[in-house]
Design an enzyme around this catalytic site. Structure first.
Site, PDB file in Angstrom:
ATOM      1  N   LYS A 217      26.414  58.506  17.981  1.00 57.81           N
ATOM      2  CA  LYS A 217      26.101  57.483  16.985  1.00 57.81           C
ATOM      3  C   LYS A 217      25.335  58.019  15.778  1.00 57.81           C
ATOM      4  O   LYS A 217      25.233  57.336  14.770  1.00 57.81           O
ATOM      5  CB  LYS A 217      25.343  56.327  17.642  1.00 57.81           C
ATOM      6  CG  LYS A 217      26.014  55.746  18.870  1.00 57.81           C
ATOM      7  CD  LYS A 217      27.313  55.026  18.584  1.00 57.81           C
ATOM      8  CE  LYS A 217      27.067  53.635  18.126  1.00 57.81           C
ATOM      9  NZ  LYS A 217      28.284  52.807  18.233  1.00 57.81           N
TER      10      LYS A 217
HETATM   11  C1  LIG Z   1      26.363  55.396  25.306  1.00 56.51           C
HETATM   12  C2  LIG Z   1      27.427  54.868  24.421  1.00 56.51           C
HETATM   13  N1  LIG Z   1      28.699  55.046  24.775  1.00 56.51           N
HETATM   14  C3  LIG Z   1      29.716  54.567  24.030  1.00 56.51           C
HETATM   15  C4  LIG Z   1      29.485  53.860  22.872  1.00 56.51           C
HETATM   16  C5  LIG Z   1      30.658  53.290  22.133  1.00 56.51           C
HETATM   17  O1  LIG Z   1      30.911  53.839  20.861  1.00 56.51           O
HETATM   18  P1  LIG Z   1      31.450  52.923  19.704  1.00 56.51           P
HETATM   19  O2  LIG Z   1      30.373  51.918  19.382  1.00 56.51           O
HETATM   20  O3  LIG Z   1      31.704  53.855  18.568  1.00 56.51           O
HETATM   21  O4  LIG Z   1      32.693  52.224  20.163  1.00 56.51           O
HETATM   22  C6  LIG Z   1      28.170  53.652  22.473  1.00 56.51           C
HETATM   23  C7  LIG Z   1      27.867  52.850  21.303  1.00 56.51           C
HETATM   24  O5  LIG Z   1      26.794  52.308  21.150  1.00 56.51           O
HETATM   25  C8  LIG Z   1      27.110  54.177  23.262  1.00 56.51           C
HETATM   26  O6  LIG Z   1      25.824  53.993  22.907  1.00 56.51           O
END
Ligand SMILES: Cc1ncc(COP(=O)(O)O)c(C=O)c1O
Length: 323
Positions: A41
């Site tokens: 992120k």
């Molecule tokens: C630990 C974790 N995995 C996966 C994601 C998913 O990514 P995206 O928000 O880009 O779909 C996030 C998003 O906050 C996350 O914090």
């Protein structure tokens, strides 16, 4: 480098060797904990801030307010330190205590909100963030769910990195879906290079995405509490472009937790819970569909330290009945 935020991106692509038994083709992990905030992120957090500055929405001395499961907050906090802004984050109470403490450690104010309320309930972490944004002068609410800078960050960085790192050999791309920024921004770039690349979205039980993709129905009966952090939603974020995700696979909290622990023990990848979801689900697909010459990349979003009190804690695992 002039500042730690310049270390964001260009993370390594690492072959999985042991959890892939019985699978044809090559399975590679994009290890995003190498970002300075230890998660994928960081990429979009920096881009949301820089785009807000360019649009004149964020001015010196401003406050950044965001609803976050922790990782976006970390990225925003690093960007805020680099650029001199304040941060206030709202977070749901199901997120690890570690994530709250980490955000406070990098100077943010954290407000914890109840998880099990509807998104439009005034107590939800979405509503509290929106209200603070209205009340606090010179504040912005980037709203990672609907902000196009989120997907754009991955279109500009994650996509090109994967294309170059695999020398164009990538045939399948798998990632967990929360806001949708990671999977859709990257998939847009990759499909422009090769429209035959298949994208697999990993979803949770208790989330609306899979059914919506398959039927076009937003089914409230699909929504119930689950424990995996960061993926699955009870809303349809604008960053989820269903045309760019070829299929969804749901992974249970338990299967994800056990696979995450295997990644640490068998691959030396001490990663977060949604990494287990991504690998478990992607390998289910790979077992049936991957051929010898195929190359699948799976995104591993964050680091294991954020889950020491949960999936890496044997007592906690036993309490869940998972050990
Ligand atoms: C630990 C974790 N995995 C996966 C994601 C998913 O990514 P995206 O928000 O880009 O779909 C996030 C998003 O906050 C996350 O914090």
């Amino acid at each position: 480098m002039n500042h730690i935020v310049e270390a964001i991106g260009n993370t390594p692509l690492v072959k999985l060797n042991n959890v892939t038994d019985g699978i044809k083709g090559t399975i590679l992990a994009k290890v995003e904990y190498f970002n300075p905030g230890n998660s994928v992120k960081d990429r979009m957090a920096l881009k949301m801030i820089e785009d807000a500055e360019k649009a004149g929405l964020l001015k010196p001395g401003g406050t950044i307010i965001e609803g976050t499961s922790g990782n976006t907050g970390m990225g925003l906090a690093l960007a805020a330190i680099a650029k001199g802004y304040k941060c206030i984050f709202t977070m749901s109470d199901k997120q690890s205590k570690e994530k709250q403490d980490i955000l406070r450690a990098v100077g943010a104010e954290v407000i914890v909100c109840p998880t099990n309320v509807a998104p439009d309930d005034p107590r939800s972490y979405y509503s509290v963030a929106r209200k603070l944004n209205q009340e606090i002068p010179n504040s912005i609410y980037p709203n990672q769910y609907d902000n196009p800078s989120n997907s754009a960050a991955h279109y500009e960085t994650t996509g090109p990195e994967l294309w170059q790192q695999t020398e164009g050999k990538i045939t399948h791309y798998a990632a967990g879906v929360g806001t949708g920024g990671t999977i859709c921004g990257t998939a847009k770039y990759l499909k422009e290079q090769n429209p035959n690349i298949v994208t697999v979205g990993l979803d949770t039980y208790g989330s609306v995405f899979k059914k919506y993709k398959e039927t076009g129905i937003f089914d409230e009966n699909e929504i119930y509490p689950y424990k995996t952090e960061g993926i699955g939603e009870d809303i349809l974020p604008k960053n989820v472009n269903f045309d760019l995700i070829d299929l969804f696979i749901k992974v249970s909290d338990k299967d994800a937790a056990l696979m995450t622990r295997r990644l640490a023990k068998e691959e030396g990848l001490f990663v977060g819970w949604s990494c287990g979801s991504a690998v478990y689900g992607a390998l289910e697909y790979a077992k049936e569909h991957l051929k010898e010459d195929d190359t699948m990349v799976i995104v591993l979003p964050d680091h294991g330290t954020r889950y020491l009190g949960k999936i890496y804690n044997d007592d906690w695992m036993r309490e869940q009945g998972w050990l």
